[in-house]
Design an enzyme around this catalytic site. Structure first.
Site, short mmCIF file in Angstrom:
data_model
loop_
_atom_site.label_atom_id
_atom_site.label_comp_id
_atom_site.label_asym_id
_atom_site.label_seq_id
_atom_site.Cartn_x
_atom_site.Cartn_y
_atom_site.Cartn_z
CE1 TYR A 403 -4.07 -1.59 0.32
CE2 TYR A 403 -3.92 -1.58 2.70
CZ TYR A 403 -4.60 -1.90 1.55
OH TYR A 403 -5.81 -2.51 1.65
CD GLU A 404 -1.63 4.95 1.12
OE1 GLU A 404 -1.32 5.76 0.25
OE2 GLU A 404 -2.79 4.82 1.52
N GLY A 405 2.54 3.04 -2.00
CA GLY A 405 3.91 2.95 -2.51
C GLY A 405 4.63 1.82 -1.79
#
Length: 596
Positions: A403-405
């Site tokens: 997630y989120e990079g």
């Protein structure tokens, strides 16, 4: 307040313990908020954990509506748009405690409050905010975020979804496909990113979910974890979107996406905290109840070591997350005092501490994976069974590193952003790096220091660890310059050094502040955790520093830097780590829960 450190300056300036915020500093309002969230989680989520594992998407939606009724979806939303308008620390606090029971709900909550609502709150026009945000804040509507495409993963700006302006100029027609869209199955609104003509950057749009308007969904994805989080592909076929639903300006979608990720990263770190606390509590309870060789397995040193390390990581994660959250909140308040709007202040406040957000995302997501993995090991064969909570906890934890990079991208980002800040003059890395290089050429002192004050050696060690990073990063920048980003393994090694410095320092500062408040006697276990975390951090920094140095330095330069690394990672008084773990575990076992 105006003299608070800027993002990344923790590396080159000393932080006093009184300058950081810790969980022990929660106000009465924050404690009430925390307790009400915990009550909701225990009653609605933890008690129905098995429903989330059986892909009960409708139940996830039902729980989200209840969270909306209780106001939990509106904490970060300004009062003008139906929200509570609370500070950034409160936002992180709710995200922390509402995420402990199941990754399915945590994902639905994070996707809605973060990337579903926040882009409109921070980038929308007044008309857009008045129209959509109150519905999202109350839980009447739910939001989703359409960025990722089948051919694009980490390269967020490479999407091929097109937005074509109609001949009469009243609307855009969006065509393309998005994948891995959380909340797709029950959302009312999408934040969609598409490219207009051959623009360099994508553009954001607010798109209402109307199947009659060329919107269709793929089947629910079958995933390793977060099983009741609705995750589907979304297809747009000449979906009409009024021109007034463009979010920010043309070509500004990439900026929206990147800033949403900054906030998402610290919130993702927070969302892994209560999951750790609950995993530890379940592991302690089981270890106290499980009898082997006529004794509880909690009496075995091998189990105690696991419990102590799990608790230490959780304590460090709390320390660093709330330190960063309060720094962001202070920066937002400063900007508002200077006349910035809520939007400008929040965007710039979070952007200022983007390095710390990436650090937290990596560190805490890896800690929850380790914590759940060790939880399974403590449960033994039962841990592998769906009848115990560890199996689902382990599966749910796995997505946090993506997630989120991904954590790999966030590692490289943290060092890259630090170097950019140095080039802009926001963080003076050059001066301290040159001072370290000169120190390496000098003769080291052989005097034995007097460490009578609590944490005197630990704080000196943190200062030396910072020198080790400056030595490696400084030499790497000097050697590779603008080409440094091509040396990913070196960047990853430097990032691990940076991460451990921030986490270890945060843990020591929190504990030092606690000792000032309650005295050494009442903080024995916290002192032990701070010392144990630092010991582990020194090991990691030694290993990764060595890897970094030998990857680019040779001959005398390499020998000099390796000698410096040994000097900067050397204890005068090596801590007894077994005794530290024993002390931490004894408290957990006697309290039968995570109690810090």
């Amino acid at each position: 307040m105006a003299d608070i450190l800027r993002g990344g300056q923790f590396l080159v300036k000393e932080t006093k313990c009184d300058a950081i915020f810790t969980p022990e500093d929660f106000s009465e309002e924050q404690i009430m908020m925390r307790d009400s969230v915990k009550e909701f989680v225990d009653k609605e989520l933890w008690a129905n954990k098995e429903r989330f594992e059986k892909k009960d998407y409708a139940f996830t939606e039902e729980c989200m509506r209840k969270a909306g009724e209780l106001g939990f979806l509106s904490v970060a939303v300004p009062e003008a748009y139906g929200g509570m308008g609370m500070g950034f620390v409160n936002t992180v606090l709710v995200c922390d405690y509402i995420s402990g029971a199941t990754g399915s709900f945590s994902t639905a909550f994070g996707a809605h409050t973060g990337i579903g609502t926040m882009p409109i709150t921070l980038y929308g026009t007044e008309e857009q905010k008045q129209k959509y945000v109150p519905k999202l804040a109350s839980g009447e509507w739910f939001g989703a975020y359409c960025l990722t495409e089948p051919g694009a993963g980490s390269d967020a700006n490479s999407g091929k979804t097109k937005a074509v302006l109609s001949e009469d100029g009243t609307h855009y027609k969006i065509t393309g496909g998005k994948m891995w869209i959380s909340n797709a199955g029950f959302c009312n609104l999408f934040i969609v990113f598409a490219r207009i003509e051959d623009d360099k950057n994508i553009t954001g749009f607010i798109v209402e979910n109307d199947p009659s308007n060329g919107i269709s969904l793929g089947d629910e994805e079958h995933k390793l974890g977060i099983r009741s989080s609705s995750t589907r592909q979304v297809f747009f076929n000449e979906t009409k979107v009024p021109v007034e639903n463009m979010l920010a300006g043309r070509g500004e979608g990439f900026k929206i996406a990147m800033n949403a990720l900054n906030v998402g990263r610290i919130k993702l770190g927070a969302a892994c905290l209560d999951a750790q606390r609950r995993n530890i509590t379940e592991s302690v309870k089981y270890a106290n109840e499980r009898i082997q060789f006529k004794t509880p397995i909690s009496s075995f040193g091998a189990i105690q070591a696991k419990l102590a390390e799990m608790a230490t990581s959780a304590y460090a994660g709390e320390s660093a997350t709330y330190r960063a959250a309060a720094d962001i909140q202070k920066r937002i308040e400063i900007r508002q005092e200077e006349g910035n709007t809520h939007q400008e202040a929040e965007l710039k406040g979070v952007e200022e501490f983007a390095i710390e957000c990436s650090i937290l995302k990596v560190a805490v997501s890896e800690d929850i994976q380790n914590c759940s993995d060790e939880g399974i090991q403590i449960f033994g064969g039962m841990g592998f069974s769906e009848d115990t909570p560890m199996e689902s906890a382990w599966r749910d934890a796995r997505i946090a590193r993506i997630y989120e990079g991904t954590n790999e991208i966030n590692r490289m980002l943290s060092v890259g952003m630090l170097i950019k800040k140095a080039m802009k003059g926001h963080v003076d890395l050059l001066g301290p790096a040159m001072a370290v290089a000169e120190e390496l050429m000098g003769i080291p002192s052989f005097d034995t220091p007097d460490y009578t004050e609590l944490f005197a050696e630990e704080k000196e060690m943190i200062a030396k660890l910072k020198k080790s990073f400056l030595m490696v990063a400084g030499a790497a920048v000097q050697k590779f310059g603008q080409e440094l980003d091509k040396h990913q393994q070196l960047l990853m090694a430097a990032a691990d050094m940076l991460i451990e410095i921030y986490m270890a320092e945060s843990t020591i500062l929190r504990t030092e502040k606690l000792v000032k408040k309650v005295g050494e006697e009442k903080a024995q276990e916290q002192i032990a955790m701070a010392q144990l975390y630092l010991y582990n951090a020194v090991d990691i920094i030694t290993k990764r520093g060595k890897e970094g140095i030998v990857s680019f330095a040779e001959g005398d330069e390499q020998r000099m830097m390796l000698m410096g690394l040994r000097r900067f990672t050397k204890y005068v008084n090596m801590p007894n780590v077994v005794a530290l773990r024993d002390k931490i575990a004894a408290k957990l076992i006697s309290e039968n829960q995570y109690c810090y």
